[in-house]
Design an enzyme around this catalytic site. Structure first.
Site, PDB file in Angstrom:
ATOM      1  N   GLY A  50       0.845  -1.191   0.000  1.00 23.50           N
ATOM      2  CA  GLY A  50       0.000   0.000   0.000  1.00 23.50           C
ATOM      3  C   GLY A  50       0.879   1.239   0.000  1.00 23.50           C
ATOM      4  O   GLY A  50       2.003   1.207   0.507  1.00 23.50           O
ATOM      5  N   GLN A  55       3.340   9.896   0.616  1.00 24.08           N
ATOM      6  CA  GLN A  55       4.612   9.185   0.764  1.00 24.08           C
ATOM      7  C   GLN A  55       5.554   9.418  -0.417  1.00 24.08           C
ATOM      8  O   GLN A  55       6.745   9.135  -0.322  1.00 24.08           O
ATOM      9  CB  GLN A  55       4.378   7.681   0.955  1.00 24.08           C
ATOM     10  CG  GLN A  55       3.715   7.339   2.282  1.00 24.08           C
ATOM     11  CD  GLN A  55       3.501   5.839   2.419  1.00 24.08           C
ATOM     12  OE1 GLN A  55       2.508   5.300   1.946  1.00 24.08           O
ATOM     13  NE2 GLN A  55       4.440   5.157   3.051  1.00 24.08           N
ATOM     14  N   CYS A  98       5.887  -0.126   7.161  1.00 23.06           N
ATOM     15  CA  CYS A  98       5.566   1.042   6.332  1.00 23.06           C
ATOM     16  C   CYS A  98       6.789   1.401   5.500  1.00 23.06           C
ATOM     17  O   CYS A  98       7.900   1.432   6.026  1.00 23.06           O
ATOM     18  CB  CYS A  98       5.189   2.217   7.238  1.00 23.06           C
ATOM     19  SG  CYS A  98       4.797   3.718   6.335  1.00 23.06           S
ATOM     20  N   LEU A  99       6.573   1.689   4.224  1.00 22.24           N
ATOM     21  CA  LEU A  99       7.699   2.035   3.348  1.00 22.24           C
ATOM     22  C   LEU A  99       8.389   3.321   3.790  1.00 22.24           C
ATOM     23  O   LEU A  99       9.551   3.536   3.467  1.00 22.24           O
ATOM     24  CB  LEU A  99       7.223   2.162   1.896  1.00 22.24           C
ATOM     25  CG  LEU A  99       6.715   0.856   1.263  1.00 22.24           C
ATOM     26  CD1 LEU A  99       6.160   1.115  -0.127  1.00 22.24           C
ATOM     27  CD2 LEU A  99       7.812  -0.194   1.217  1.00 22.24           C
ATOM     28  N   HIS A 140      -4.380   1.860   7.711  1.00 26.38           N
ATOM     29  CA  HIS A 140      -2.993   2.332   7.789  1.00 26.38           C
ATOM     30  C   HIS A 140      -2.774   3.446   6.750  1.00 26.38           C
ATOM     31  O   HIS A 140      -2.221   4.504   7.071  1.00 26.38           O
ATOM     32  CB  HIS A 140      -2.055   1.143   7.522  1.00 26.38           C
ATOM     33  CG  HIS A 140      -0.604   1.499   7.385  1.00 26.38           C
ATOM     34  ND1 HIS A 140       0.363   1.007   8.236  1.00 26.38           N
ATOM     35  CD2 HIS A 140       0.061   2.294   6.494  1.00 26.38           C
ATOM     36  CE1 HIS A 140       1.543   1.503   7.872  1.00 26.38           C
ATOM     37  NE2 HIS A 140       1.393   2.268   6.821  1.00 26.38           N
ATOM     38  N   GLU A 141      -3.224   3.194   5.524  1.00 22.45           N
ATOM     39  CA  GLU A 141      -3.012   4.183   4.456  1.00 22.45           C
ATOM     40  C   GLU A 141      -3.820   5.447   4.709  1.00 22.45           C
ATOM     41  O   GLU A 141      -3.355   6.556   4.445  1.00 22.45           O
ATOM     42  CB  GLU A 141      -3.363   3.584   3.087  1.00 22.45           C
ATOM     43  CG  GLU A 141      -2.518   2.381   2.673  1.00 22.45           C
ATOM     44  CD  GLU A 141      -1.023   2.621   2.770  1.00 22.45           C
ATOM     45  OE1 GLU A 141      -0.576   3.760   2.571  1.00 22.45           O
ATOM     46  OE2 GLU A 141      -0.298   1.650   3.069  1.00 22.45           O
ATOM     47  N   HIS A 144      -2.194   7.899   6.863  1.00 23.05           N
ATOM     48  CA  HIS A 144      -1.219   8.754   6.165  1.00 23.05           C
ATOM     49  C   HIS A 144      -1.874  10.047   5.682  1.00 23.05           C
ATOM     50  O   HIS A 144      -1.240  11.099   5.663  1.00 23.05           O
ATOM     51  CB  HIS A 144      -0.627   8.025   4.950  1.00 23.05           C
ATOM     52  CG  HIS A 144       0.492   7.084   5.279  1.00 23.05           C
ATOM     53  ND1 HIS A 144       1.672   7.505   5.836  1.00 23.05           N
ATOM     54  CD2 HIS A 144       0.621   5.745   5.104  1.00 23.05           C
ATOM     55  CE1 HIS A 144       2.484   6.457   5.998  1.00 23.05           C
ATOM     56  NE2 HIS A 144       1.869   5.377   5.567  1.00 23.05           N
TER      57      HIS A 144
HETATM   58 ZN    ZN Z   1       2.646   3.472   5.658  1.00 23.29          ZN
END
Ligand code: ZN
Length: 173
Positions: A50, A55, A98-99, A140-141, A144
């Protein structure tokens, strides 16, 4: 399509962007689809399941996701202006990563089931239920989009440790 740089928490300028609240998108046009295409290839390249637009440094309410398992056909999903309509009482603990917080994994508890509404890649409104990994990932997304990272759900000690670890890894790289 182009792979974009993913912002990470060890960089102060990146962190300031990741903390921003993303703004709603006016509509789905070719320019937005080009952004979503870039986000998808960036996510696949990372690799991740995701990615929110913020991001890659674009604070708009846009998310891409692909929950297909290894060996399965890719199943990209696109979410524009997503909203959570209802959440279940029961929670699902899940070890998240998380990236933007590379190499850190920790357990977060979130509602196990949510209903959501969003615009898809074509700009059509969709309303659906999400549970399991789908529910975890979309929440989660969507965090963000509010400038919230999964480590913000951890204790302060764990969060500080996580950021220190990412910084140390970045210095070593
Ligand atoms: Zn994330």
């Amino acid at each position: 399509m182009a792979i974009r740089r993913i912002l990470t928490v060890d960089n102060a300028a990146d962190l300031a962007v990741l903390k921003q609240v993303s703004t709603p998108v006016e509509g789905v046009d070719d320019e937005l689809r080009a952004l979503m295409d870039d986000m998808l290839v960036t996510m696949y390249d990372a690799p991740g399941i995701g990615l929110a637009a913020v991001q890659v440094g674009v604070p708009k309410r846009v998310i891409v996701m692909d929950l297909a398992r290894e060996g399965e056909e890719p199943a990209p999903q696109y979410f524009v202006n997503p909203e959570i309509l209802t959440t279940s009482e029961d929670v699902l603990p899940y070890e998240e990563g998380c990236l933007s917080v590379p190499e850190i994994f920790d357990e977060v508890e979130r509602p196990a089931k949510v209903t959501l509404r969003y615009l898809n890649y074509k700009g059509e409104p969709v309303e659906e239920e999400a549970e399991g990994l789908y529910a975890v990932c979309i929440q989660h997304e969507m965090d963000h989009l509010e400038g919230v990272l999964f480590i913000d759900h951890l204790s302060r000690l764990k969060r500080d440790r996580a950021i220190a670890k990412v910084k140390k890894a970045a210095r070593a790289a």
